[in-house]
Motif scaffolding. Structure first.
Motif, PDB file in Angstrom:
ATOM      1  N   PHE A  70       0.884  -1.101   0.041  1.00 54.67           N
ATOM      2  CA  PHE A  70      -0.050  -0.040   0.147  1.00 54.67           C
ATOM      3  C   PHE A  70       0.801   1.250   0.174  1.00 54.67           C
ATOM      4  N   VAL A  71       0.703   2.063  -0.796  1.00 52.41           N
ATOM      5  CA  VAL A  71       1.135   3.500  -0.957  1.00 52.41           C
ATOM      6  C   VAL A  71      -0.065   4.610  -1.064  1.00 52.41           C
ATOM      7  N   SER A  72      -0.076   5.372  -0.221  1.00 57.57           N
ATOM      8  CA  SER A  72      -1.154   6.541  -0.063  1.00 57.57           C
ATOM      9  C   SER A  72      -0.825   7.576  -1.125  1.00 57.57           C
ATOM     10  N   SER A  73      -1.721   8.509  -1.336  1.00 55.20           N
ATOM     11  CA  SER A  73      -1.370   9.748  -2.094  1.00 55.20           C
ATOM     12  C   SER A  73      -0.884  10.635  -1.036  1.00 55.20           C
ATOM     13  N   LEU A  74      -0.243  11.766  -1.644  1.00 53.87           N
ATOM     14  CA  LEU A  74       0.711  12.508  -0.543  1.00 53.87           C
ATOM     15  C   LEU A  74      -0.230  13.557   0.000  1.00 53.87           C
ATOM     16  N   TYR A  75       0.084  13.964   1.222  1.00 47.13           N
ATOM     17  CA  TYR A  75      -0.768  14.993   1.921  1.00 47.13           C
ATOM     18  C   TYR A  75      -0.107  15.889   2.689  1.00 47.13           C
ATOM     19  N   THR A  76      -0.432  17.100   3.200  1.00 52.79           N
ATOM     20  CA  THR A  76       0.286  18.187   3.670  1.00 52.79           C
ATOM     21  C   THR A  76       0.918  17.643   5.070  1.00 52.79           C
ATOM     22  N   GLY A  77       2.137  18.226   5.226  1.00 49.58           N
ATOM     23  CA  GLY A  77       3.190  17.705   6.247  1.00 49.58           C
ATOM     24  C   GLY A  77       2.543  17.935   7.665  1.00 49.58           C
ATOM     25  N   SER A  78       1.604  18.829   7.734  1.00 47.72           N
ATOM     26  CA  SER A  78       0.887  19.244   8.930  1.00 47.72           C
ATOM     27  C   SER A  78      -0.045  18.088   9.831  1.00 47.72           C
ATOM     28  N   MET A  79      -0.356  17.348   8.574  1.00 46.37           N
ATOM     29  CA  MET A  79      -1.518  16.452   9.057  1.00 46.37           C
ATOM     30  C   MET A  79      -1.076  15.220   9.857  1.00 46.37           C
ATOM     31  N   SER A  80      -1.644  14.780  10.931  1.00 48.22           N
ATOM     32  CA  SER A  80      -1.309  13.667  11.580  1.00 48.22           C
ATOM     33  C   SER A  80      -1.343  12.286  11.067  1.00 48.22           C
ATOM     34  N   ASP A  81      -0.612  11.358  11.635  1.00 48.41           N
ATOM     35  CA  ASP A  81      -0.429  10.071  11.138  1.00 48.41           C
ATOM     36  C   ASP A  81      -2.013   9.454  10.908  1.00 48.41           C
ATOM     37  N   VAL A  82      -2.835   9.718  12.150  1.00 46.01           N
ATOM     38  CA  VAL A  82      -4.211   8.987  12.334  1.00 46.01           C
ATOM     39  C   VAL A  82      -4.930   9.614  11.303  1.00 46.01           C
ATOM     40  N   GLU A  83      -5.025  11.049  10.951  1.00 48.41           N
ATOM     41  CA  GLU A  83      -5.980  11.613  10.080  1.00 48.41           C
ATOM     42  C   GLU A  83      -5.521  11.084   8.573  1.00 48.41           C
ATOM     43  N   ILE A  84      -4.277  11.004   8.331  1.00 45.49           N
ATOM     44  CA  ILE A  84      -3.900  10.504   7.087  1.00 45.49           C
ATOM     45  C   ILE A  84      -4.439   8.969   6.859  1.00 45.49           C
ATOM     46  N   THR A  85      -4.446   8.137   7.878  1.00 45.72           N
ATOM     47  CA  THR A  85      -4.622   6.844   7.950  1.00 45.72           C
ATOM     48  C   THR A  85      -6.321   6.569   7.633  1.00 45.72           C
ATOM     49  N   LYS A  86      -7.024   7.608   8.317  1.00 43.74           N
ATOM     50  CA  LYS A  86      -8.482   7.749   8.124  1.00 43.74           C
ATOM     51  C   LYS A  86      -8.859   8.132   6.722  1.00 43.74           C
ATOM     52  N   LEU A  87      -8.143   8.974   6.151  1.00 40.02           N
ATOM     53  CA  LEU A  87      -8.305   9.141   4.667  1.00 40.02           C
ATOM     54  C   LEU A  87      -7.936   8.645   3.557  1.00 40.02           C
ATOM     55  N   CYS A  88      -6.770   7.924   3.611  1.00 44.97           N
ATOM     56  CA  CYS A  88      -6.176   7.346   2.506  1.00 44.97           C
ATOM     57  C   CYS A  88      -6.917   6.119   1.870  1.00 44.97           C
ATOM     58  N   GLY A  89      -7.801   5.655   2.607  1.00 49.06           N
ATOM     59  CA  GLY A  89      -8.559   4.330   2.022  1.00 49.06           C
ATOM     60  C   GLY A  89      -7.913   3.020   2.543  1.00 49.06           C
ATOM     61  N   LEU A  90      -6.988   2.973   3.304  1.00 50.23           N
ATOM     62  CA  LEU A  90      -6.458   1.590   3.712  1.00 50.23           C
ATOM     63  C   LEU A  90      -7.484   0.972   4.441  1.00 50.23           C
ATOM     64  N   ILE A  91      -8.137   1.606   5.385  1.00 55.89           N
ATOM     65  CA  ILE A  91      -9.227   0.847   6.222  1.00 55.89           C
ATOM     66  C   ILE A  91     -10.132   0.146   5.539  1.00 55.89           C
ATOM     67  N   ASP A  92     -10.520   0.733   4.271  1.00 57.16           N
ATOM     68  CA  ASP A  92     -11.507   0.114   3.352  1.00 57.16           C
ATOM     69  C   ASP A  92     -10.975  -1.161   2.950  1.00 57.16           C
ATOM     70  N   LEU A  93      -9.782  -1.328   2.732  1.00 55.73           N
ATOM     71  CA  LEU A  93      -9.382  -2.661   2.139  1.00 55.73           C
ATOM     72  C   LEU A  93      -9.199  -3.557   3.241  1.00 55.73           C
ATOM     73  N   LEU A  94      -9.200  -3.143   4.377  1.00 57.36           N
ATOM     74  CA  LEU A  94      -8.965  -4.584   5.657  1.00 57.36           C
ATOM     75  C   LEU A  94     -10.484  -4.824   6.025  1.00 57.36           C
ATOM     76  N   GLU A  95     -10.450  -6.362   6.544  1.00 60.36           N
ATOM     77  CA  GLU A  95     -11.830  -7.026   6.763  1.00 60.36           C
ATOM     78  C   GLU A  95     -11.617  -7.259   8.235  1.00 60.36           C
ATOM     79  N   SER A  96     -12.904  -7.467   8.931  1.00 61.31           N
ATOM     80  CA  SER A  96     -13.083  -7.652  10.110  1.00 61.31           C
ATOM     81  C   SER A  96     -12.283  -8.961  10.658  1.00 61.31           C
TER      82      SER A  96
END
Length: 202
Positions: A115-141
């Motif tokens: 997985f490689v996400s899009s680039l976001y601005t440097g001030s964004m937190s790791d948590v916020e990027i994880t939430k927005l990048c689409g990774l969670i949608d790929l994971l399963e319960s």
């Protein structure tokens, strides 16, 4: 030139000397080929299914963290200071003390880049990027993510059936227990591979 950059991580000044051209030429060609590669890779699905992950899972993961689907970390790429004050403020990273673009990288337990996400601005937190990048949608319960302490994802993952394995935090008792120290060391040893992947790119 681009392949030398990918394989060896040579700096633009080094490449300019090796290929006998101006630094601006190197930068232009690197950006052109990077965009092409991003377009090509973006058209392929590199996210493996759970069966492939489990089939290639190393013994140490299988014994200690068998539900791990991806090991993640964020990386920052330095950029010039934007002319826009608003964008400059968003791109400023207090961690790097400079203006950066930030992205999330994930690997499978056996080390393959998945997985490689899009680039976001440097001030964004790791948590916020994880939430927005689409990774969670790929994971399963039932899946779990391995990350460092910066990824406090409990609220983000609430109700998804997905868990996160991070080193323990130092609570009010002021000292780690022996078990917490061992857990921190174990996760650090398993996470080292994502840092090596990121170091190659940077």
């Amino acid at each position: 030139m681009f392949l030398c950059r990918l394989k060896c991580g040579l700096l633009t000044q080094d490449l300019a000397v090796r290929f006998n051209c101006h630094i601006s030429t190197v930068s232009r060609k690197i950006i052109t080929w990077s965009n092409f590669l991003y377009f090509v890779l973006g058209s392929f699905n590199i996210w493996p299914n759970k069966y492939n992950i489990e089939a290639k899972m190393p013994a140490v993961f299988r014994m200690l963290y068998p539900s791990t689907r991806v090991v993640i970390d964020c990386t920052e790429i330095k950029t010039e200071r934007p002319s826009s004050l608003a964008l400059g403020s968003k791109c400023y990273s207090s961690y790097k003390s400079s203006h950066t673009w930030k992205g999330l990288v994930g690997i499978a337990p056996h080390g393959a880049l998945t997985f490689v996400s899009s680039l976001y601005t440097g001030s964004m937190s790791d948590v916020e990027i994880t939430k927005l990048c689409g990774l969670i949608d790929l994971l399963e319960s039932g899946d779990s993510i391995m990350a460092d302490k910066g990824f406090v994802l409990n609220k983000v993952l609430d109700g998804t059936g997905i868990t996160v394995n991070t080193p323990p935090f130092l609570m009010s008792h002021g000292q780690f227990s022996i078990q917490e120290v061992e857990e921190t060391q174990t996760i650090a040893k398993l996470r080292i591979h994502i840092e090596r992947h990121i170091r190659r790119v940077n």
